[in-house]
Design a protein around this motif. Structure first.
Motif, PDB file in Angstrom:
ATOM      1  N   ASN A 173       0.843  -1.192   0.000  1.00  0.00           N
ATOM      2  CA  ASN A 173       0.000   0.000   0.000  1.00  0.00           C
ATOM      3  C   ASN A 173       0.879   1.243   0.000  1.00  0.00           C
ATOM      4  O   ASN A 173       2.097   1.170   0.189  1.00  0.00           O
ATOM      5  N   THR A 174       0.276   2.384  -0.189  1.00  0.00           N
ATOM      6  CA  THR A 174       1.027   3.626  -0.036  1.00  0.00           C
ATOM      7  C   THR A 174       1.470   3.744   1.423  1.00  0.00           C
ATOM      8  O   THR A 174       0.827   3.185   2.322  1.00  0.00           O
ATOM      9  N   PRO A 175       2.580   4.445   1.699  1.00  0.00           N
ATOM     10  CA  PRO A 175       3.128   4.501   3.063  1.00  0.00           C
ATOM     11  C   PRO A 175       2.123   4.883   4.138  1.00  0.00           C
ATOM     12  O   PRO A 175       2.168   4.352   5.251  1.00  0.00           O
ATOM     13  N   THR A 176       1.198   5.790   3.843  1.00  0.00           N
ATOM     14  CA  THR A 176       0.240   6.226   4.860  1.00  0.00           C
ATOM     15  C   THR A 176      -0.808   5.165   5.181  1.00  0.00           C
ATOM     16  O   THR A 176      -1.532   5.291   6.163  1.00  0.00           O
ATOM     17  N   CYS A 177      -0.881   4.135   4.353  1.00  0.00           N
ATOM     18  CA  CYS A 177      -1.884   3.083   4.569  1.00  0.00           C
ATOM     19  C   CYS A 177      -1.259   1.771   5.034  1.00  0.00           C
ATOM     20  O   CYS A 177      -1.930   0.737   5.037  1.00  0.00           O
ATOM     21  N   ARG A 178       0.013   1.798   5.415  1.00  0.00           N
ATOM     22  CA  ARG A 178       0.672   0.595   5.890  1.00  0.00           C
ATOM     23  C   ARG A 178       0.523   0.473   7.409  1.00  0.00           C
ATOM     24  O   ARG A 178       0.554   1.470   8.120  1.00  0.00           O
ATOM     25  N   ILE A 179       0.376  -0.762   7.880  1.00  0.00           N
ATOM     26  CA  ILE A 179       0.183  -1.026   9.307  1.00  0.00           C
ATOM     27  C   ILE A 179       1.147  -2.134   9.727  1.00  0.00           C
ATOM     28  O   ILE A 179       1.210  -3.183   9.075  1.00  0.00           O
TER      29      ILE A 179
END
Length: 219
Positions: A173-179
């Protein structure tokens, strides 16, 4: 599946196989250290670092196009670069190990042993290749070739020792959507305890300053 989709799938598999071969050569699986636990033997392939390199090359590198910087997907052309370098190594007779069985979707680079893959990287880094036979944008651009070889080495190591693999199913995912889904395996390998707000930071060093007409003082 349409012929175009079949071609795209085959091209994507070719790229992925080439990058699997790359990261396997740089950070191989190490079964000899499995005494410390099975996860300690994991190499770059086991942690999916090939996917990290492909993602980064396609999203985070910029090239000058004319007078402007542009984000250009680079994974496909870089896979072709590695295969072109491998073909030149094989043609030169400098490959020192027997070629491996060519897996489906692979190419010259993946068919080499890990040691010979490193030799390909060394040839490219030292520009010991015919630059005119390389794919664009690397054709006749020695500076870009040496840059990307350095990037591939550093990028593989960075991806391996960062938290990227622990993003698990969200890693592409894009960095802001990684967990973060678990503690990174590579952090366990090196004994890194993880991020903490309590770590002490270096705020400078004690200096002795000589002042004119006065005694030395600490600052």
């Amino acid at each position: 599946m349409s012929p175009m989709h079949a071609y795209d799938a085959m091209a994507n598999e070719h790229i992925r196989t080439t990058f699997i071969a790359l990261v396997e050569a740089i950070v191989p699986n190490m079964p000899d250290v499995a005494v410390y636990g099975a996860e300690q033997a994991a190499g770059a392939v086991e942690l999916g670092i090939h996917d990290y390199l492909i993602w980064e090359l396609d999203h985070n590198l910029s090239l000058f196009v004319g007078y402007y910087l542009a984000n250009i997907p680079m994974a496909s052309s870089t896979a072709m670069l590695l295969n072109a370098g491998a073909a030149q190594l094989i043609a030169s007779g400098k490959a020192q190990d027997p070629r491996l069985h060519v897996v489906w979707g692979g190419g010259p680079f993946a068919s080499l042993s890990c040691r010979d893959r490193i030799r390909v990287l060394a040839m490219l880094e030292h520009l010991d290749v015919d630059l005119g036979c390389l794919p664009p944008p690397y054709k006749n651009d020695g500076g870009l070739v040496t840059f990307i070889v350095d990037y591939l080495n550093r990028g593989t190591m960075f991806g391996f020792y960062s938290e990227w693999s622990a993003y698990g199913s969200t890693r592409l995912n894009t960095p802001t959507c990684r967990i973060l889904e678990y503690f990174p395996v590579s952090w366990r390998q090196v004994g890194y305890p993880g991020v903490s707000k309590g770590y002490r930071a270096v705020r400078g060093y004690l200096l002795t300053i000589e002042r004119n007409g006065k005694e030395a003082s600490d600052a």
